[in-house]
Structure formats: C-alpha cells, structure tokens
Design an enzyme around this catalytic site. Structure first.
Site, mmCIF file in Angstrom:
data_model
loop_
_atom_site.group_PDB
_atom_site.id
_atom_site.type_symbol
_atom_site.label_atom_id
_atom_site.label_comp_id
_atom_site.label_asym_id
_atom_site.label_seq_id
_atom_site.Cartn_x
_atom_site.Cartn_y
_atom_site.Cartn_z
ATOM 1 N N MET A 182 -7.131 31.170 -4.730
ATOM 2 C CA MET A 182 -6.114 30.106 -4.715
ATOM 3 C C MET A 182 -6.766 28.724 -4.615
ATOM 4 O O MET A 182 -7.156 28.183 -5.603
ATOM 5 C CB MET A 182 -5.145 30.339 -3.562
ATOM 6 C CG MET A 182 -4.207 31.497 -3.843
ATOM 7 S SD MET A 182 -2.611 31.317 -3.079
ATOM 8 C CE MET A 182 -2.986 31.651 -1.383
ATOM 9 N N CYS A 183 -6.907 28.145 -3.458
ATOM 10 C CA CYS A 183 -7.308 26.766 -3.201
ATOM 11 C C CYS A 183 -6.086 25.843 -3.271
ATOM 12 O O CYS A 183 -5.176 26.077 -4.038
ATOM 13 C CB CYS A 183 -8.371 26.218 -4.162
ATOM 14 S SG CYS A 183 -9.946 27.089 -4.072
ATOM 15 N N GLY A 184 -6.107 24.837 -2.458
ATOM 16 C CA GLY A 184 -5.036 23.848 -2.463
ATOM 17 C C GLY A 184 -5.615 22.470 -2.714
ATOM 18 O O GLY A 184 -6.685 22.128 -2.210
#
Lengths: 228, 298
Positions: B1-3
């Site tokens: 994911m990662c934001g």
C-alpha cells in the site's frame, strides 16, 4: 428517521446497528449517517428493506454486499463501492472511484457523476447506470447484468466479456479483446428505457450503442495452439 | 500500500499552518503503511539561503563537532538546527560536494537527506504520528510539502529506504507502488553520473526525474518522459522549489485523490486525508486520470 453521527459513534456501531435491522421485528425504515469523512466499509452487509442516506463522501467498499437496502451517498465514493451487491439500490450522487459494482450479483447501482477504471469488473447480474463517463478496463470479464453509460467509456471496454450487456451513449475509446458492437433490438430498447427511468437519467434509449461478447474466446481455437 | 499526502499552498496566509495540516493528513494515512514515515517541507525555517539536512544513525551524534569541522575545513560557518536524529545546516552558499566528502571521511553514520534553498526532509522508521512528533513537523511553516507513510516492498525497512527521496537540489519524490525496471534504469543513470544511496526502486524514479531536469526539462516534461521510461505501478507526488506534480501509471491501481481551492492544491491517497482541510466541502475534488501529468508551479 434515525440519525447516526460518526463524530459521536464509531463505524462498527453504525454497521452493527444497520445490519441488526435484518432480524428486527419492526425495522426502522429510514436512516441518516453524518460525518462519514471518507471512512471505509460504510453501510456494508445490510439485509433489510431500509433507506440509508450518507451525507458526505465515503472511502473504500461503501455499501458492499448490499441486500434489499436503498443506500444513497450524497458525496463521492472511494474504490469498490457496492462491491458484490446482491439486491437493493445504491445511488452515488458524486463520482465513484475504481471497480464500482465489482462482482455484483443483482440490484441497481447508480452513479450520477463519473466512475473511474474497472467499473463493473466481473459483474454477475447487477445493473449499473453511470450518468457521466467510465474509465479504462470497465466490464472486464463481465458475466451478466447491464452496464449503461451516458457519457464516454475509456480504453478496453468489455475485455474478455461473457454475457453482460453494455450500453454507451458517448464515445468508446477502445474495445477490449472479444468485445464488439451489436445490433440494438426492440427488447434492448425496452430494457434500456426501464433502466434509465429507474436511474433518473435524462436520455433516450435510441441514443445508445450496444456492445457485447463476440464469443470467440469461449472455446479453444486450434489456430491459437502455438500461443500456449 | 503506502500512503501519500501533499499540500501546495496558493494562499500565503496558510503558510504558518503547513506543517500542522500536513502532519495531520499523514497521520490519517497511518494504516496504509506502518513501517516508516517522512516529510519534505519547502519553507524558510532558516536564516541562511542554502540548507542541507543531515541525518545520523547514531543517536549521540555530535552535530556541533561536525559544524566546527566544517568551519575549519571548508571556511563556512553553518547555522545548525538540530531536530532529533536530523540537523539542518544553513550555509551562505552551496557547499554540497565538500560537505559530502567531509561527512564520508569523518562521520560515516551521517547521511545527506536533502539540499537546496528551500527543502528540508525528515524521515525515520516508525509510525507517522511518532515521526511527526520527533521532528516537531506541526510547528513548521512553508509553501508546500509532501508526506509519505511506507509499507515496504522493494527494499529494507530503514531510514534511508523511507520516503521522500531527494536526488537533486530542492527536489523530492514519494511513491506508492513498485517499479519493475529500476535495476536496469539505475545502471543507465549511473553511467550518466547519477549517484545512488540505496537499492530502492523509488530512489531510481527520483533520480530519473533529476536527470531529466538536469538536461533542461521542466517538472511537467520530466514526468511526461517518465511515462515512457518507468515501468511498473506508481502514483508519484513530486516537489521542486516552486512546483508540485502528480503522476499515475496507465493502469492506475494505486489510489489518488486531488483537491483544489483558491487557497491550495492537496493530494491524498484517500479522501480521508483531506477531510479536515479548510473549505474542502466546496473544493474541486477529483481522481487524477491514468498516465496524465498534473503539475502546478508558482
């Protein structure tokens, strides 16, 4: 009308309360949800003929697995809205992100703005009406149901399509593998008129083109043996 | 994911609140990546015209000793602003190369995080809330900034593997996704004289854009060229001294939401990150199109 404010109650309480209407003796008919603030999995797994109005935008998987309920989002919806819906109606007044209505078995999903990529991917009987445009790879491997688009469709519409029907009023940027334009017969115009009316869409069935499966991928073709 | 979160201010009255808004946005994205977090802030938090942000892997690093060594060896008196494991060294002029040589020889525990007239980068292993607190990001003012919270895929969970990556003066990039041709592209760029600090795929994307801009491209042109040369999944948010850019790959699996008002342009991996921004109810909010370059310059 019952009101649930997500500034005061948490998401699990909201979903548990709405899901409990399925076994309630007298389900509360009308619900309003305040301050969704992009929360994930809002109003999922409902199974009662109730009306739920969400005032604001939602995150991933809003209205997933819906049965019977009528859910309206007065805002935009994140990825996977109404995923695997079985019945009922979901209306998004703004835009929807990717894979809206994915794998849906039944019911009606109306998106009044645009839907992005992969709208109706692997749909299995759901009806989807998009008032605006849809993104690329929409209706990929769509098996059953109807996808109606008042605006334009992106690249590779209906790639590897089974028996879903696709109706587009605007431009189709490109068709995916095994998807082709098909003749619009009277029964399709009738179907389209009903869907447009139920979706509150101001358009005439005669303005649309129909696309469907060319059915050339259904059976193994010996000429393609070298590709395997 | 990662934001990813990003904020590019048009209204200078919001500048004192940039750090606070950006760190709140980043904390909202915590569950998209718990491994490490980082933030790049473009602002004038130093009296000196040129800044180099340094990070030490040793908690007891004596940055003052490094400063006096800089004074005796390079003849420059840096203004030192220490923040936890990082320190911003302010200089009267660009002295990156001699400082790098000095650090490599005398302080191998120190890494150069960023350099330029405006950029400062702070990043560490840990949750966004903790990282933002350690560097007191909420107190920082600025014109634009980018934050990232990482779920590691392509390289180890280390401070240097955290985002943002900075490979050129006042440039930075954050990435959600994974590149599939980064090893080959790294080899190509090394031959062009570009230096790398890590084995990370996102650093290659940052270096690629730096290389394009060194060869005369503006940010928009560099991103446009990236569509042909960068293979894989990506949503990038990129900062330069005066610019802010967004690019998604043609498949566009990695989520992205943009919002624009008269006061700012904001980016979030999800709408959740934007909900507390002023005037968001009436902002233009949209999902950036695949393979389409968006950039703003002041």
């Amino acid at each position: 009308m019952q009101t649930i404010d997500l500034n005061a109650q948490n998401l699990r309480e909201l979903n548990a309360t709405l899901q409990a209407q399925a076994s309630a003796d007298t389900p509360e008919a009308s619900w309003e949800v305040l301050n969704p603030k992009g929360s994930h999995a809002l109003a999922v797994g409902l199974d009662a003929p109730i009306d739920v109005t969400v005032l604001g935008s939602t995150g991933y998987y809003c209205a997933g697995m819906n049965k019977q309920a009528n859910i309206t989002v007065k805002g935009s919806a994140g990825p996977g809205v109404a995923e695997n819906m079985m019945s009922g109606t979901v209306v998004i007044e703004g835009d929807a992100s990717q894979y809206a209505g994915a794998t849906g078995h039944g019911g009606l999903l109306v998106i009044k703005g645009n839907a992005s990529s992969r709208c109706g991917i692997s749909m299995k009987g759901i009806d989807i009406v998009v008032h605006g445009n849809i993104g690329h790879m929409s209706a990929f491997m769509a098996q059953k149901g109807n996808l109606v688009v008042l605006g334009d469709a992106g690249d590779a519409l209906g790639d590897s399509l089974y028996e879903a029907r696709l109706f587009v009023r605007g431009e189709v940027k490109s068709l995916g593998a095994d998807c082709e334009e098909k003749e619009m017969r009277p029964e399709h115009l009738e179907l389209l008129a009903d869907l447009l009316e139920r979706a509150g869409a101001d358009a005439k069935p005669e303005e649309f083109r129909r696309y469907g499966s060319a059915r050339t991928l259904y059976n193994f073709d010996i000429d393609n043996a070298s590709a395997y | 994911m990662c934001g990813i979160v990003g904020l590019f201010l048009k209204d200078s009255s919001l500048e004192p609140d940039l750090g606070r808004m950006l760190s709140e946005m980043l904390v909202t994205m915590t569950d998209r990546g718990p491994d490490s977090a980082g933030i790049a802030i473009y602002g004038q938090n130093s009296e000196k015209p040129y800044k180099i942000t340094l990070q030490s892997s040793q908690p007891d690093m004596d940055f003052d000793r490094l400063a006096s060594l800089v004074e005796s060896e390079l003849g420059q008196t840096p203004q030192v602003l220490r923040k936890d494991s990082h320190a911003v060294f302010g200089f009267d002029q660009d002295c990156l190369d001699p400082l790098r040589s000095l650090v490599q020889a005398e302080f191998p525990c120190v890494t150069i995080m960023s350099r330029g007239e405006s950029i400062e980068i702070f990043k560490e292993v840990g949750l966004p809330e903790k990282v933002a607190q350690r560097f007191d990001v909420a107190q920082m003012s600025g014109t634009h900034g980018i934050g990232h919270t990482r779920m590691a895929t392509e390289s180890a969970v280390t401070t240097n593997g955290a985002h943002p990556f900075s490979t050129g003066s006042d440039q930075c990039l954050v990435h959600n996704g994974s590149l599939s041709n980064h090893n080959n592209l790294r080899r190509v760029l090394k031959k062009q004289g570009i230096e790398f600090e890590t084995e990370n795929d996102s650093e290659v994307a940052a270096a690629y854009l730096t290389w394009q801009m060194q060869n005369g491209a503006n940010l928009g042109e560099a991103l446009e060229a990236g569509l042909d040369d960068l293979d894989g999944f990506y949503t990038f948010v990129v900062g330069t001294k005066d610019g802010f850019g967004v690019l998604r790959d043609p498949i566009a699996c990695k989520p992205a939401v943009l919002a624009e008002t008269d006061q700012y342009v904001a980016f979030g991996s999800e709408y959740r990150a934007l909900v507390n921004l002023p005037g968001i109810e009436s902002a233009k909010v949209w999902e950036p199109e695949p393979a389409t370059v968006y950039f703003w310059e002041r």
